[in-house]
Design an enzyme around this catalytic site. Structure first.
Site, PDB file in Angstrom:
ATOM      1  N   LYS A  59       0.660  -1.456  -0.003  1.00 30.83           N
ATOM      2  CA  LYS A  59      -0.045  -0.031   0.019  1.00 30.83           C
ATOM      3  C   LYS A  59       0.767   1.282  -0.087  1.00 30.83           C
ATOM      4  O   LYS A  59       2.029   1.225   0.439  1.00 30.83           O
ATOM      5  CB  LYS A  59      -0.974  -0.010   1.240  1.00 30.83           C
ATOM      6  N   ARG A 115      -4.802 -10.078   2.370  1.00 33.29           N
ATOM      7  CA  ARG A 115      -4.667 -10.178   1.060  1.00 33.29           C
ATOM      8  C   ARG A 115      -3.206  -9.946   0.581  1.00 33.29           C
ATOM      9  O   ARG A 115      -2.473  -9.053   1.286  1.00 33.29           O
ATOM     10  CB  ARG A 115      -5.577  -8.896   0.548  1.00 33.29           C
TER      11      ARG A 115
END
Length: 400
Positions: free
Chosen positions: A341, A376
């Site tokens: 991210k 994830r």
């Protein structure tokens, strides 16, 4: 010289294990285990009268409670109440609050719900159609398959159907437990694609994977029509990154197909009273929506929505990760979605997401230690190694 040391049990099971080391009788263990762990519980916006009563009752139980200083001088009408005590003390507190005047009803009910969740074990299994995921000592990897041209890490790599299928099979061979297909990028600054375009991207891939891989296929979408077509074509899980706020009807579809549902927190801005408290409130409301629609509790995963796209600043995203364990009070498995991210990349001043795999794995290890059950990931093999080591440390879990 005698030896003494501090013990930090992570859960009730570890509390019992420590007490057993003394040779205590089982009847004693069942009494003492509720006294061995100390919990802090926040009740938001209690009325001034309720806050005062709760504090005094908690003190009488041998616990502690913090309320706003101006409550004592009748300068404000409400206050957060931070309770500090053991489950045994909270049980006694509840018995006293239940016989108090009616104006304490909401505060008592809120506290009762939390205490019940602290005493109960979380769901022991997650269900998605024919697939079952035991949760006791296991963490599962969700392989990310973006069939988009603009995703922040792998955009454009798997737009071709053959390339997407080959990548999915590669992730399964590396140990992915679920393959999640997304046709809409949510990278910072993303542009929403049309319904027709998203369907054209994801449905052929889902249809093929449902036949060619032996793990469940998930769809990452916020569109009702995409969720419906995905379920019709063999999808077993819907990951709704709007948390049923845009299309609550997604819950009806999930119930119809007995599919799994990932409910993610999303917000239009980053103004929070308390970020974890606000996320928990949002997720509780969304879970209630799902259950009213007929979705079983065993079919639900929650996700706090880490990512700037979902209305969080970098500081807030780090705070969510730091306080991740607090999310487990919801009683549902929690998904950790931090793979490469941008908030990690920006903090490290990295030039691209390609450079932050070690940082992603470090954050993943911490999240698992704080209770994440689904992760994830773009990098399956490396994440599998991380999961195995953390499982070994935390749970003495040895893979078959």
């Amino acid at each position: 010289m005698k030896n003494a040391y501090v013990v930090y049990p992570n859960d009730l099971e570890e509390v019992v294990a420590e007490i057993k080391k003394t040779g205590a009788h089982i009847d004693e263990i069942n009494i003492m285990k509720w006294k061995a762990r100390h919990f802090l519980i926040m009740i938001e916006n209690a009325s001034s009268a309720a806050a005062n009563i709760i504090k005094q009752e908690m003190l009488s139980m041998g616990g502690e409670a913090a309320i706003h200083k101006d409550i004592y001088f009748n300068k404000i009408d409400s206050s957060n109440v931070l309770l500090m005590g053991t489950i045994s003390q909270y049980r006694k507190l509840l018995s006293r609050l239940r016989i108090q005047p009616y104006f304490l009803k909401e505060e008592t009910q809120a506290l009762e719900k939390v205490i019940l969740q602290l005493q109960e074990s979380n769901n022991c299994v997650f269900c998605a159609g024919k697939y079952l995921f035991p949760l006791k000592r296991k963490v599962y990897i969700v392989g990310i398959l973006n069939v988009t041209p603009d995703s922040f890490f792998d955009g454009g790599k798997y737009m071709n159907l053959e390339a997407a299928i080959n990548r999915a099979k590669e992730m399964v061979s590396q140990g992915a437990d679920i393959i999640e297909v997304g046709g809409q990028s949510f990278a910072p600054g993303y542009t929403e694609v049309s319904l027709e375009e998203e369907l054209n991207r994801v449905i052929p891939v889902i249809k093929a994977l449902a036949k060619e891989v032996d793990v469940p296929v998930s769809v990452d979408t916020v569109k009702l029509a995409v969720a419906e077509e995905a379920l019709k074509n063999g999808c077993s899980i819907v990951n709704d990154s709007c948390g049923l706020q845009k299309y609550p009807e997604i819950a009806d579809l999930v119930a119809k197909y007995n599919a799994g549902l990932v409910i993610m927190h999303n917000a239009t801005n980053n103004r929070y009273n308390d970020i974890i408290g606000d996320i928990i409130k949002f997720l509780r409301n969304s879970v209630d929506t799902a259950i009213r629609a007929g979705v079983s509790k065993e079919n639900i995963i929650v996700d706090p929505g880490i990512g700037a796209t979902y209305g969080k600043s970098a500081d807030q995203q780090f705070e969510i990760l730091k306080r991740f364990r607090e999310l487990t009070i919801l009683g549902f498995p929690v998904m950790l979605a931090i793979s490469r991210k941008s908030f990690i990349k920006n903090y490290l001043k990295a030039e691209s997401s390609d450079e932050i795999l070690p940082a992603t794995l470090a954050a993943t290890a911490y999240g698992i230690s704080q209770g994440a059950k689904f992760v994830r990931a773009h990098d399956i093999s490396e994440t599998i190694q991380t999961v195995k080591i953390i499982n070994r440390i935390l749970n003495n879990y040895v893979e078959d």
